[in-house]
Design a protein around this motif. Structure first.
Motif, PDB file in Angstrom:
ATOM      1  N   ASP A   4       0.845  -1.190   0.000  1.00  0.00           N
ATOM      2  CA  ASP A   4       0.000   0.000   0.000  1.00  0.00           C
ATOM      3  C   ASP A   4       0.883   1.244   0.000  1.00  0.00           C
ATOM      4  O   ASP A   4       1.351   1.682   1.049  1.00  0.00           O
ATOM      5  N   ARG A   5       1.148   1.773  -1.174  1.00  0.00           N
ATOM      6  CA  ARG A   5       2.111   2.868  -1.350  1.00  0.00           C
ATOM      7  C   ARG A   5       1.698   4.139  -0.609  1.00  0.00           C
ATOM      8  O   ARG A   5       0.545   4.578  -0.706  1.00  0.00           O
ATOM      9  N   ASN A   6       2.659   4.721   0.102  1.00  0.00           N
ATOM     10  CA  ASN A   6       2.441   6.017   0.749  1.00  0.00           C
ATOM     11  C   ASN A   6       3.303   7.041  -0.008  1.00  0.00           C
ATOM     12  O   ASN A   6       4.526   7.065   0.130  1.00  0.00           O
ATOM     13  N   ASP A   7       2.663   7.880  -0.810  1.00  0.00           N
ATOM     14  CA  ASP A   7       3.394   8.801  -1.694  1.00  0.00           C
ATOM     15  C   ASP A   7       4.288   9.757  -0.920  1.00  0.00           C
ATOM     16  O   ASP A   7       5.384  10.086  -1.372  1.00  0.00           O
ATOM     17  N   GLU A   8       3.796  10.200   0.227  1.00  0.00           N
ATOM     18  CA  GLU A   8       4.557  11.165   1.019  1.00  0.00           C
ATOM     19  C   GLU A   8       5.892  10.562   1.472  1.00  0.00           C
ATOM     20  O   GLU A   8       6.926  11.231   1.472  1.00  0.00           O
ATOM     21  N   VAL A   9       5.846   9.292   1.852  1.00  0.00           N
ATOM     22  CA  VAL A   9       7.064   8.614   2.307  1.00  0.00           C
ATOM     23  C   VAL A   9       7.981   8.343   1.115  1.00  0.00           C
ATOM     24  O   VAL A   9       9.189   8.601   1.165  1.00  0.00           O
ATOM     25  N   PHE A  10       7.407   7.876   0.001  1.00  0.00           N
ATOM     26  CA  PHE A  10       8.230   7.585  -1.185  1.00  0.00           C
ATOM     27  C   PHE A  10       8.949   8.827  -1.699  1.00  0.00           C
ATOM     28  O   PHE A  10      10.059   8.752  -2.227  1.00  0.00           O
ATOM     29  N   ALA A  11       8.303   9.989  -1.524  1.00  0.00           N
ATOM     30  CA  ALA A  11       8.928  11.239  -1.998  1.00  0.00           C
ATOM     31  C   ALA A  11      10.228  11.514  -1.252  1.00  0.00           C
ATOM     32  O   ALA A  11      11.112  12.202  -1.753  1.00  0.00           O
ATOM     33  N   LEU A  12      10.346  10.962  -0.045  1.00  0.00           N
ATOM     34  CA  LEU A  12      11.530  11.229   0.787  1.00  0.00           C
ATOM     35  C   LEU A  12      12.474  10.038   0.858  1.00  0.00           C
ATOM     36  O   LEU A  12      13.674  10.196   1.054  1.00  0.00           O
ATOM     37  N   ASN A  13      11.924   8.838   0.751  1.00  0.00           N
ATOM     38  CA  ASN A  13      12.726   7.612   0.840  1.00  0.00           C
ATOM     39  C   ASN A  13      12.264   6.670  -0.272  1.00  0.00           C
ATOM     40  O   ASN A  13      11.138   6.167  -0.234  1.00  0.00           O
ATOM     41  N   PRO A  14      13.107   6.425  -1.277  1.00  0.00           N
ATOM     42  CA  PRO A  14      12.676   5.594  -2.411  1.00  0.00           C
ATOM     43  C   PRO A  14      12.345   4.157  -2.028  1.00  0.00           C
ATOM     44  O   PRO A  14      11.772   3.417  -2.825  1.00  0.00           O
ATOM     45  N   LEU A  15      12.673   3.771  -0.782  1.00  0.00           N
ATOM     46  CA  LEU A  15      12.276   2.442  -0.308  1.00  0.00           C
ATOM     47  C   LEU A  15      10.848   2.464   0.237  1.00  0.00           C
ATOM     48  O   LEU A  15      10.271   1.410   0.530  1.00  0.00           O
ATOM     49  N   GLY A  16      10.308   3.656   0.421  1.00  0.00           N
ATOM     50  CA  GLY A  16       8.915   3.772   0.894  1.00  0.00           C
ATOM     51  C   GLY A  16       8.726   3.350   2.333  1.00  0.00           C
ATOM     52  O   GLY A  16       7.620   2.962   2.733  1.00  0.00           O
ATOM     53  N   LYS A  17       9.807   3.408   3.116  1.00  0.00           N
ATOM     54  CA  LYS A  17       9.721   2.909   4.497  1.00  0.00           C
ATOM     55  C   LYS A  17       9.937   4.040   5.498  1.00  0.00           C
ATOM     56  O   LYS A  17      10.621   5.024   5.205  1.00  0.00           O
ATOM     57  N   VAL A  18       9.380   3.850   6.674  1.00  0.00           N
ATOM     58  CA  VAL A  18       9.669   4.724   7.804  1.00  0.00           C
ATOM     59  C   VAL A  18      10.432   3.895   8.834  1.00  0.00           C
ATOM     60  O   VAL A  18      10.295   2.664   8.856  1.00  0.00           O
ATOM     61  N   PRO A  19      11.240   4.549   9.678  1.00  0.00           N
ATOM     62  CA  PRO A  19      11.315   5.978   9.907  1.00  0.00           C
ATOM     63  C   PRO A  19      12.155   6.728   8.868  1.00  0.00           C
ATOM     64  O   PRO A  19      13.066   6.159   8.280  1.00  0.00           O
ATOM     65  N   VAL A  20      11.787   8.017   8.716  1.00  0.00           N
ATOM     66  CA  VAL A  20      12.596   8.974   7.958  1.00  0.00           C
ATOM     67  C   VAL A  20      12.716  10.218   8.829  1.00  0.00           C
ATOM     68  O   VAL A  20      11.715  10.679   9.390  1.00  0.00           O
ATOM     69  N   LEU A  21      13.919  10.738   8.933  1.00  0.00           N
ATOM     70  CA  LEU A  21      14.141  11.984   9.668  1.00  0.00           C
ATOM     71  C   LEU A  21      14.421  13.072   8.648  1.00  0.00           C
ATOM     72  O   LEU A  21      15.219  12.870   7.734  1.00  0.00           O
ATOM     73  N   ILE A  22      13.745  14.212   8.815  1.00  0.00           N
ATOM     74  CA  ILE A  22      14.017  15.344   7.931  1.00  0.00           C
ATOM     75  C   ILE A  22      14.673  16.423   8.771  1.00  0.00           C
ATOM     76  O   ILE A  22      14.107  16.865   9.783  1.00  0.00           O
ATOM     77  N   ASP A  23      15.866  16.803   8.378  1.00  0.00           N
ATOM     78  CA  ASP A  23      16.595  17.844   9.105  1.00  0.00           C
ATOM     79  C   ASP A  23      17.293  18.737   8.091  1.00  0.00           C
ATOM     80  O   ASP A  23      17.949  18.227   7.176  1.00  0.00           O
ATOM     81  N   ALA A  24      17.136  20.025   8.258  1.00  0.00           N
ATOM     82  CA  ALA A  24      17.743  21.027   7.366  1.00  0.00           C
ATOM     83  C   ALA A  24      17.462  20.668   5.900  1.00  0.00           C
ATOM     84  O   ALA A  24      18.352  20.741   5.041  1.00  0.00           O
TER      85      ALA A  24
END
Ligand SMILES: N[C@@H](CCC(=O)N[C@@H](CS)C(=O)NCC(=O)O)C(=O)O
Length: 209
Positions: A39-59
């Motif tokens: 079940d693709r999460n576009d918001e996550v894929f935009a930041l991590n091409p593996l489509g997985k969390v966790p993702v940390l966004i800094d600066a």
């Protein structure tokens, strides 16, 4: 900093426990994201091409996976380091973290072969292979981990998150064979960082929402 999190992920919880332990949580916005390989999460894929969390966004930069995020965060605080700076301690921590992460990986695959995959697509030998990894890893930890030590660094954080996840998803049978490990988990689960990050919710796979 913004942490794309999942309330039922052992990997994401490891990052948040570390953020709690170091105080970095006060500099973090934590946002829950549902992810599943079906079940693709576009918001996550935009930041991590593996489509997985966790993702940390800094600066403006996205950092993944959980192990890399923890390493990154450990360089951003002046308290006791979660990754020891001496060589022996560093490698022992890294190994324990790897074992804990691999245990979570095997547990997730057990769930695929039991409750997540449609019944007709499940493969019993694969299930048994993953169950063996869970059993062997827990038995090895029961023997090798210094369960009396008060140390709670990245390795112990990862292990606490994985074992409590096994409990959470109904794979708690490691407790019967490994009573010392279970007692260790119960003890570290009382830490404020663990209490503040209790699991909730469940993965939404395709067709199960
Ligand atoms: N090795 C990665 C594993 C992360 C992971 O598997 N996250 C799960 C949530 S528990 C996920 O987002 N899965 C979505 C998918 O597999 O597509 C890490 O340590 O961050």
């Amino acid at each position: 900093m913004k942490l794309l999190y999942q309330t039922h992920s052992p990997y994401a919880r490891k990052v948040l426990v570390m953020a709690q332990e170091t105080g970095l949580v006060n500099q973090m916005e934590v946002v829950h994201m549902e992810t599943s390989p079906t079940d693709r999460n576009d918001e996550v894929f935009a930041l991590n091409p593996l489509g997985k969390v966790p993702v940390l966004i800094d600066a403006g930069e996205a950092i993944y996976d959980s192990s890399v995020i923890c390493d990154y965060l450990d360089r951003k605080h002046d308290g006791v380091k979660c990754l020891p700076t001496d060589s022996k301690g560093y490698w022992a921590t890294r190994k324990l973290e790897a074992l804990a992460t691999g245990l979570a990986d095997a547990g997730i695959l057990v769930r695929w072969e039991t409750v997540r995959r449609p019944q007709e697509k499940r493969y019993q030998p694969f299930l048994e292979g993953q169950q063996l990894k869970v059993r062997e890893t827990c038995a090895s930890l029961e023997q090798s981990l210094d369960l009396a030590s008060p140390e709670f660094r990245l390795g112990q954080m990862a292990l606490a998150c994985t074992l409590s996840w096994l409990d959470y998803v109904g794979l708690a049978h490691f407790r019967e064979d490994n009573p010392e490990l279970a007692a260790w988990l119960d003890r570290v689960s009382l830490r404020p960082s663990m209490q503040a990050t209790a699991y909730s919710g469940t993965t939404q796979d395709l067709g199960k929402a």
